[in-house]
Design an enzyme around this catalytic site. Structure first.
Site, PDB file in Angstrom:
ATOM      1  N   ASP A 212     -25.790 119.031  46.076  1.00 37.48           N
ATOM      2  CA  ASP A 212     -24.975 119.124  44.858  1.00 37.48           C
ATOM      3  C   ASP A 212     -23.491 118.883  45.125  1.00 37.48           C
ATOM      4  O   ASP A 212     -22.813 118.187  44.359  1.00 37.48           O
ATOM      5  CB  ASP A 212     -25.201 120.457  44.129  1.00 37.48           C
ATOM      6  CG  ASP A 212     -24.976 121.671  45.015  1.00 37.48           C
ATOM      7  OD1 ASP A 212     -24.541 121.518  46.174  1.00 37.48           O
ATOM      8  OD2 ASP A 212     -25.255 122.796  44.552  1.00 37.48           O
TER       9      ASP A 212
ATOM     10  N   HIS B 110     -21.906 128.724  43.777  1.00 32.61           N
ATOM     11  CA  HIS B 110     -21.981 130.010  44.469  1.00 32.61           C
ATOM     12  C   HIS B 110     -22.688 131.056  43.618  1.00 32.61           C
ATOM     13  O   HIS B 110     -23.369 131.945  44.153  1.00 32.61           O
ATOM     14  CB  HIS B 110     -20.573 130.501  44.834  1.00 32.61           C
ATOM     15  CG  HIS B 110     -19.925 129.688  45.911  1.00 32.61           C
ATOM     16  ND1 HIS B 110     -20.625 128.818  46.710  1.00 32.61           N
ATOM     17  CD2 HIS B 110     -18.634 129.626  46.339  1.00 32.61           C
ATOM     18  CE1 HIS B 110     -19.809 128.241  47.568  1.00 32.61           C
ATOM     19  NE2 HIS B 110     -18.587 128.716  47.362  1.00 32.61           N
TER      20      HIS B 110
END
Length: 203
Positions: A58, A77
């Site tokens: 990503d 995250h």
């Protein structure tokens, strides 16, 4: 494909972990122990591999398409923060720990290094993924993937069958199981070492 948003890659990785969690949870009534059909264990290994791959892709995809942003990093995250406990619970279910302190220790051994790494990144601007650049998150995930896959070919009792005692340490009545050896002898020490090395290298 530049039209495939980087955040969608991240979200797809999280989806695989959620899918695996409900798959193996439904198999064991969410008790983290019990009969697991071989294809379920095997599928959990595949989904973790897919998550690992997408999690590595990503950021690269965001930079390649010039779609990188602080918000995208936060989303990445955040998805990892959700995936880490899911992966730990799935792993503990494969190891047949049940809802015991052993499972809590395993969860802490994965969660604590993750959050310490996030804290260190906020101070240094760099997210540490390994211990001294040698063994880290990717290697740990590969071991867990391998564990899921081989568990598909092992009897369900393998992880909870005593293989010895702590007699050499003066505790002949304490038996050792493979799942305990895996967590106490591998997961907890490596997680602890990663926390220590991260803290020592953070100003």
């Amino acid at each position: 494909n530049s039209s495939f948003a980087p955040n969608l890659v991240t979200l797809l990785g999280l989806f695989f972990n959620v899918f695996a969690y409900f798959l193996i949870g439904n198999e064991t009534n969410f008790n983290m122990e019990g009969d697991i059909r071989p294809w379920v264990n095997f599928t959990c290994g595949i989904t973790l591999f897919l998550y690992q791959t997408l999690d590595a892709m990503d950021g690269k995809h965001a930079r390649r398409t010039k779609n990188g942003s602080p918000l995208g990093q936060l989303f990445d995250h955040g998805c990892d923060a959700l995936s880490t406990p899911l992966c730990s619970i799935i792993f503990c279910t494969t190891l047949q720990t049940g809802p015991t302190p052993l499972a809590i220790y395993a969860l802490a051994a994965s969660q604590l290094p993750f959050y310490i790494a996030q804290l260190a990144e906020s101070r240094t601007g760099t997210l540490q993924h390994s211990m001294g650049g040698v063994v880290g998150v990717s290697e740990t995930q590969l071991v867990i993937i391998f564990t899921h896959v081989i568990s598909a070919f092992l009897p369900i009792s393998f992880w909870t069958t005593p293989i010895g005692t702590l007699e050499m340490f003066g505790y002949p009545d304490i038996e050792i199981q493979p799942n305990e050896l895996f967590i106490y002898g591998g997961l907890i020490p490596s997680g602890s070492f990663m926390v220590i090395t991260t803290l020592l290298s953070t100003p």
